[in-house]
Structures are given as structure tokens and as C-alpha cells.
Design an enzyme around this catalytic site. Structure first.
Site, PDB file in Angstrom:
ATOM      1  N   ARG A  74       0.852  -1.192   0.000  1.00  0.00           N
ATOM      2  CA  ARG A  74       0.000   0.000   0.000  1.00  0.00           C
ATOM      3  C   ARG A  74       0.891   1.247   0.000  1.00  0.00           C
ATOM      4  O   ARG A  74       1.991   1.235   0.557  1.00  0.00           O
ATOM      5  CB  ARG A  74      -0.909   0.008   1.230  1.00  0.00           C
ATOM      6  CG  ARG A  74      -1.865   1.207   1.272  1.00  0.00           C
ATOM      7  CD  ARG A  74      -2.589   1.321   2.595  1.00  0.00           C
ATOM      8  NE  ARG A  74      -3.370   2.549   2.660  1.00  0.00           N
ATOM      9  CZ  ARG A  74      -3.990   2.992   3.746  1.00  0.00           C
ATOM     10  NH1 ARG A  74      -3.905   2.301   4.875  1.00  0.00           N
ATOM     11  NH2 ARG A  74      -4.670   4.121   3.709  1.00  0.00           N
ATOM     12  N   HIS A  75       0.414   2.327  -0.591  1.00  0.00           N
ATOM     13  CA  HIS A  75       1.186   3.574  -0.623  1.00  0.00           C
ATOM     14  C   HIS A  75       1.427   4.120   0.786  1.00  0.00           C
ATOM     15  O   HIS A  75       0.738   3.770   1.748  1.00  0.00           O
ATOM     16  CB  HIS A  75       0.452   4.626  -1.466  1.00  0.00           C
ATOM     17  CG  HIS A  75      -0.874   5.038  -0.900  1.00  0.00           C
ATOM     18  ND1 HIS A  75      -1.014   5.906   0.165  1.00  0.00           N
ATOM     19  CD2 HIS A  75      -2.140   4.708  -1.255  1.00  0.00           C
ATOM     20  CE1 HIS A  75      -2.283   6.088   0.444  1.00  0.00           C
ATOM     21  NE2 HIS A  75      -3.006   5.355  -0.405  1.00  0.00           N
ATOM     22  N   GLY A  76       2.398   5.030   0.905  1.00  0.00           N
ATOM     23  CA  GLY A  76       2.674   5.686   2.178  1.00  0.00           C
ATOM     24  C   GLY A  76       1.586   6.687   2.537  1.00  0.00           C
ATOM     25  O   GLY A  76       0.696   6.991   1.738  1.00  0.00           O
ATOM     26  N   GLN A  77       1.669   7.194   3.760  1.00  0.00           N
ATOM     27  CA  GLN A  77       0.657   8.145   4.220  1.00  0.00           C
ATOM     28  C   GLN A  77       0.547   9.324   3.254  1.00  0.00           C
ATOM     29  O   GLN A  77       1.544   9.910   2.845  1.00  0.00           O
ATOM     30  CB  GLN A  77       1.000   8.662   5.612  1.00  0.00           C
ATOM     31  CG  GLN A  77      -0.076   9.571   6.202  1.00  0.00           C
ATOM     32  CD  GLN A  77       0.406  10.374   7.393  1.00  0.00           C
ATOM     33  OE1 GLN A  77       1.356  11.155   7.287  1.00  0.00           O
ATOM     34  NE2 GLN A  77      -0.235  10.170   8.541  1.00  0.00           N
ATOM     35  N   SER A  78      -0.682   9.686   2.910  1.00  0.00           N
ATOM     36  CA  SER A  78      -0.931  10.815   2.009  1.00  0.00           C
ATOM     37  C   SER A  78      -1.478  11.997   2.790  1.00  0.00           C
ATOM     38  O   SER A  78      -1.855  11.877   3.959  1.00  0.00           O
ATOM     39  CB  SER A  78      -1.937  10.403   0.932  1.00  0.00           C
ATOM     40  OG  SER A  78      -3.232  10.257   1.485  1.00  0.00           O
ATOM     41  N   THR A  79      -1.533  13.145   2.135  1.00  0.00           N
ATOM     42  CA  THR A  79      -2.061  14.345   2.787  1.00  0.00           C
ATOM     43  C   THR A  79      -3.508  14.148   3.210  1.00  0.00           C
ATOM     44  O   THR A  79      -3.916  14.596   4.282  1.00  0.00           O
ATOM     45  CB  THR A  79      -1.944  15.544   1.837  1.00  0.00           C
ATOM     46  OG1 THR A  79      -2.482  15.198   0.550  1.00  0.00           O
ATOM     47  CG2 THR A  79      -0.488  15.959   1.664  1.00  0.00           C
ATOM     48  N   ASN A  81      -4.901  11.186   3.880  1.00  0.00           N
ATOM     49  CA  ASN A  81      -4.859  10.255   5.017  1.00  0.00           C
ATOM     50  C   ASN A  81      -4.687  11.042   6.309  1.00  0.00           C
ATOM     51  O   ASN A  81      -5.390  10.813   7.296  1.00  0.00           O
ATOM     52  CB  ASN A  81      -3.684   9.284   4.892  1.00  0.00           C
ATOM     53  CG  ASN A  81      -3.895   8.184   3.877  1.00  0.00           C
ATOM     54  OD1 ASN A  81      -2.938   7.677   3.311  1.00  0.00           O
ATOM     55  ND2 ASN A  81      -5.140   7.799   3.634  1.00  0.00           N
ATOM     56  N   ARG A 125      -0.172   9.281  -5.262  1.00  0.00           N
ATOM     57  CA  ARG A 125       0.331   8.782  -3.983  1.00  0.00           C
ATOM     58  C   ARG A 125       0.894   7.373  -4.101  1.00  0.00           C
ATOM     59  O   ARG A 125       1.863   7.023  -3.429  1.00  0.00           O
ATOM     60  CB  ARG A 125      -0.778   8.834  -2.923  1.00  0.00           C
ATOM     61  CG  ARG A 125      -2.053   8.071  -3.274  1.00  0.00           C
ATOM     62  CD  ARG A 125      -3.188   8.470  -2.327  1.00  0.00           C
ATOM     63  NE  ARG A 125      -4.421   7.703  -2.497  1.00  0.00           N
ATOM     64  CZ  ARG A 125      -5.395   8.043  -3.324  1.00  0.00           C
ATOM     65  NH1 ARG A 125      -5.274   9.128  -4.087  1.00  0.00           N
ATOM     66  NH2 ARG A 125      -6.508   7.316  -3.393  1.00  0.00           N
ATOM     67  N   GLU A 149      -7.679   3.193  -6.401  1.00  0.00           N
ATOM     68  CA  GLU A 149      -8.424   2.924  -5.183  1.00  0.00           C
ATOM     69  C   GLU A 149      -9.918   2.783  -5.492  1.00  0.00           C
ATOM     70  O   GLU A 149     -10.389   3.130  -6.574  1.00  0.00           O
ATOM     71  CB  GLU A 149      -8.169   4.042  -4.167  1.00  0.00           C
ATOM     72  CG  GLU A 149      -8.842   3.868  -2.810  1.00  0.00           C
ATOM     73  CD  GLU A 149      -8.464   2.580  -2.075  1.00  0.00           C
ATOM     74  OE1 GLU A 149      -8.714   1.491  -2.631  1.00  0.00           O
ATOM     75  OE2 GLU A 149      -7.929   2.671  -0.945  1.00  0.00           O
ATOM     76  N   LYS A 160     -15.020  12.846   7.585  1.00  0.00           N
ATOM     77  CA  LYS A 160     -15.992  11.923   8.171  1.00  0.00           C
ATOM     78  C   LYS A 160     -17.244  12.653   8.649  1.00  0.00           C
ATOM     79  O   LYS A 160     -18.371  12.235   8.347  1.00  0.00           O
ATOM     80  CB  LYS A 160     -15.349  11.151   9.324  1.00  0.00           C
ATOM     81  CG  LYS A 160     -16.289  10.157   9.997  1.00  0.00           C
ATOM     82  CD  LYS A 160     -15.577   9.401  11.103  1.00  0.00           C
ATOM     83  CE  LYS A 160     -16.508   8.428  11.807  1.00  0.00           C
ATOM     84  NZ  LYS A 160     -15.829   7.681  12.885  1.00  0.00           N
TER      85      LYS A 160
END
EC number: 3.1.3.63
Length: 498
Positions: A74-79, A81, A125, A149, A160
């Protein structure tokens, strides 16, 4: 070293003939067809309490001439995220500084591994993560739009609280019943499962033996599940953390047709698998950690119950150190020597937590032995590829015993006097595989579809309590073993048998 599956690079195992390893003895190994359906289905109303696992149709993949290992990242943490914003298949976020560091850690983890090709999602990402991990390798990176995705349509870009305010019941369904969630006339999870199956066909027909795939959380979940023949109800059950690594082995069938498939490991992360965080977006106060005992002297002895060798002692100590950050309430082990030694090592480190600076007060850990965690097989016979040697009667006995043990672990976890309860179970890899398959509500025919190494851990969280469905944080995690861990991939050069 004892293991339940295919050997990896750096292992001292002899190379296994895959057709021998995956040969079906009675029904001891799962084949991906409708005849191997898991246990009886449950209604949508009790989906949060129990997993049903009907195979949603024949998992048909192209026949293979040689084995293939696929490593998913999986990709690294994104903005987004970091902001808690729903990304879906949008392409507005990039890696954060933390995400770049995670990608670099994954690059170092995989730097010595041999890959023939890399497939990547085209989203920024993911593509950036792939570029970092791929490094100076000469082979090209192939982008595939189907690896994007999950499509979340009108939800994309929302925080959320915005989703709750704007969509109300639809957002709650996305949280509680994602497989049946509908938005803008689409069923995103069902569409994702169809797309993942399509991706596998493209990946498997490529002329390569070792494949790196860099994509996203939901699509990697779908790739793991569809490879194993699991339906959409397994969405959010097989966790995929930022830069988590999962490995699948595809082995040709001697008579052609869809290959046999084994999940070698799930979600080996740059950070600790026991660190604080959510499980499928929810906090969990109940957890079971399955620990495989350290390597034993069995290979050099005719005894069926032996102590750990030097490597096993190191592995058990490393596991104890990893678990020091958890306040373990009870440790339950097989009565055999190696699991008992491993359990005692964990207990000693737990009870010295205050001296080691991990806790301000001494801990008391209750240690128990459970006969049903005893594999009751001659350890000296468990060499590489040993699962295929189990007669159906013996496999059934192990399966039944692990089922009884799993119920005992859930009872232990349900102790109402311990609101934050962590139970560690120490046993042989084959018993731990049985426990895992019971957790996932599968049948014994799935036992050949998982792999565990000596010294590894598997972590299962219970955000809905001990009798709710488990969320698997990782399977066969071994990064804590350091130089004694088994590398992620196997070498592809001069590998005639595989």
C-alpha cells in the site's frame, strides 16, 4: 525452522517442489472452486458478529507453467490520510513527509529482493511510493488504471463528519455494511471485487516470476481476498496499513487450471504491528496475538518434543521485546517444551516492564497451558512442505482441536474484569493456522492457504468485542526478528523447481 508454506529467500530450507507441496491429500488443501465453500452463511443482520464466507463463484485464474510470487504494497501516508479525508479514486493527495519516510523504509526492506516487474496504480500517492521502492531497478513500472483505489463517487473529498451530516443513513451503511453500500447508483465494494479479479488475470499472464504491486488500502484488500476466493464480506477484515507488505504465492496445478494460492504474509508494516491505531477505522480494546514458538532442535533429533535451539531462543526473546509495548493480561501456551519456553520468555519480559522502562508499575501476567494448543504430531517429521503429508484424519483432529482452543481463547478474552484485554497464545504454526482459519470462519480446507514461520506473530483485533468478527492486523509478521527474519521474497535466478 518449522513453517507452514513455501520457503523464502535466505531460508535454509531445501527448495520445495510446488506440485508436491500443494498436492491434495484427501481434502487437506483448499482448491479455489465452489466445492470448497467455507462454513454456513449468516444473515446481513449478524454480519458484525460473525463472518460468513461463501465463495462468490469459481475463482478462475489463468493456468501457470511456473510459480509466481506477488508482493503487494500500500502507498505511504498521504495528505488526505493525515486529514482524515475520504480519498477513493480521486488524485488530489500526495505523500506526506511521513509517507515518504514509510516508502523509503519499504525500499530498504525490499532492496535486496528480486523483482521482474512492478505494477502500480496511476494515482500520484501510489506511483510515488512505487518510484521510491523501485529505486534504480532497470525494469519499467507498468501503471494499470484498474489498480486505482475504490470508487466512492460523491463521498470522495469529504471529511468523516461531513459525510455523516450530508449523507446520514448512506454513510452509516458505508461504515456498517459496506458490501451492500450503494451511492450514485453504484455498489463500490462489489465493483472493486470485480476489478480486483480482472487485475489478477493481467498480473498472472505477465511473463514474470516475482512481481511487485503498489496500490491502495481497499484495492489491496480486494486483491488478497479475490486471490483466496473470499467474498466482499471480508472487506475491512484483512488490514492494509500505509506501506504494509502482503505476499501471495501462486503455484501451478499439475493438471493445469487455476493455480493453488497461499497467503505467505499479510501487512508487514514499516512500524510495529502492535502500535496504537484503529482496526478498520475503529478502536479495539480486545486483542489476540498468535505467537509461533521459536525454532527447535527437532531437525537434529528423533524426539517429538524438544527445546528451542539457539535461533529459537533469539526469536523468542525478540518476540518478547516486541510485545513489551503491550500490557499482556494472560499468556496461553501449548504444554510442549518449545511453546512453554517461548511463553516463559514473554512473561519474564512483561513482568520486568517497570525495570525496563516500559511501564511505571510491575505487571502480573497469568500464564496457562492449554492442551488443545498441542499439535500432537512428531516434530521431527515436520520438514519443509510438511502440510501435504498430513492424512485427512490427522488434519481433522488438528482442526477440531484448534477450534476448541479458539473458543477457549475467546472465553479468556471476554473476561469482564479486564476492559482492555490482550491475550497471547503460543503454539506450533499448524495450530496457529487452525486458530486463524477459525477466526475467519473458514473450514479446514483453507489451512493450506496460509503460511506461518517460527518466531512470527499474527495479530487479531476485536473492535466489536470478543464475539464480534476479528480484524486481522497482520499475519506471519517477522520484521521484529531483525537479521534473523526471513526476507520478503525469494530469489528468482537459477530457480528451476519453482
Amino acid at each position: 525452522m518449522l513453517s507452514a508454506g513455501l520457503p523464502l529467500a535466505g531460508s535454509n530450507h531445501h527448495r520445495i517442489n510446488p506440485t508436491l507441496f500443494f498436492r491434495t491429500i484427501s481434502s487437506s488443501l483448499k482448491q479455489l472452486d465452489t466445492s470448497s465453500s467455507p462454513s454456513s452463511s449468516s444473515t446481513a443482520d449478524d454480519d458484525d458478529r460473525k463472518l460468513s464466507s461463501p465463495v462468490t463463484g469459481t475463482a478462475s485464474f489463468p493456468p501457470l507453467k511456473v510459480g509466481k510470487r506477488v508482493v503487494l504494497v500500500r502507498h505511504g501516508q498521504s495528505t488526505w490520510n493525515a486529514e482524515g479525508r475520504i480519498q477513493g479514486s480521486s488524485d488530489y493527495s500526495i505523500l506526506t513527509q511521513k509517507g515518504e519516510a514509510q516508502a523509503e523504509t519499504s525500499r530498504q526492506m525490499l532492496v535486496d529482493d528480486s523483482f521482474d516487474i512492478c505494477f502500480s496504480s496511476p494515482l500520484k500517492r501510489s506511483k510515488r511510493t512505487a518510484d521510491v521502492i523501485w529505486g534504480s531497478r532497470k525494469a519499467e513500472i507498468l501503471t494499470d488504471y484498474d489498480l486505482r483505489e475504490i470508487d466512492l463517487y460523491s463521498f470522495q473529498g469529504l471529511l468523516k463528519h461531513e459525510g455523516i451530516e450530508k449523507y446520514g443513513p448512506a454513510f452509516r451503511q458505508w461504515q456498517k455494511d459496506a458490501p451492500n453500500f450503494n451511492i450514485d447508483g453504484h455498489y463500490p465494494v462489489r465493483e472493486l471485487w470485480d476489478r480486483a479479479s480482472s487485475c489478477w488475470k493481467k498480473i498472472l499472464v505477465h511473463d514474470s516470476g516475482s512481481v511487485l504491486v503498489v496500490a491502495h488500502n481497499a484495492v489491496n484488500q480486494a486483491l488478497v481476498a479475490t486471490a483466496m476466493g473470499l467474498g466482499t464480506e471480508y472487506f475491512r477484515v484483512l488490514l492494509q496499513s500505509n506501506c504494509g507488505v502482503s505476499v501471495l504465492d501462486f503455484v501451478p496445478r499439475p493438471d493445469g487450471g487455476s493455480p493453488y494460492i497461499c497467503l505467505n504474509r499479510l501487512n508487514q508494516t514499516p512500524g510495529s504491528p502492535i502500535a496504537g491505531g484503529s482496526s478498520a477505522g475503529r478502536k479495539a480494546s480486545k486483542r489476540i496475538v498468535l505467537v509461533c514458538h521459536g525454532s527447535t532442535q527437532a531437525s537434529n533429533s528423533d524426539a517429538d518434543d524438544t527445546s528451542m535451539d539457539m535461533l529459537g531462543t533469539i526469536q523468542s526473546q525478540k518476540t518478547a521485546e516486541l510485545l513489551l509495548d503491550l500490557n499482556v493480561k494472560s499468556i496461553i501456551s501449548s504444554p510442549r517444551i518449545a511453546p512453554t519456553e517461548t511463553a516463559n520468555a514473554i512473561a519474564r519480559v512483561q513482568e520486568a516492564a517497570d525495570c525496563l522502562g516500559a511501564d511505571c508499575v510491575p505487571r502480573y501476567v497469568e500464564t496457562k497451558q492449554l492442551k488443545d494448543l498441542d499439535e500432537s504430531v512428531n516434530a521431527s517429521s515436520l520438514q519443509s512442505g510438511w502440510v501435504n503429508e498430513f492424512e485427512d484424519e490427522l488434519l481433522t483432529e488438528i482442526w477440531d482441536r484448534s477450534g476448541t482452543a479458539w473458543k477457549s481463547l475467546l472465553d479468556e478474552l471476554s473476561n469482564e474484569s479486564e476492559p482492555d484485554n490482550i491475550v497471547v497464545a503460543v503454539g506450533h504454526p499448524i495450530i496457529n493456522i487452525g486458530l486463524l482459519t477459525h477466526c475467519l470462519n473458514l473450514t479446514k480446507d483453507w489451512m493450506g492457504s496460509f503460511h506461518l514461520d517460527a518466531g512470527s506473530i499474527t495479530v487479531i483485533d476485536f473492535p466489536d468485542g470478543p464475539f464480534g468478527r476479528g480484524v486481522v492486523r497482520c499475519i506471519n509478521y517477522s520484521a521484529h526478528l531483525g537479521r534473523w527474519s526471513i526476507p520478503i521474497t525469494r530469489p528468482t535466478q537459477d530457480d528451476e523447481e519453482f
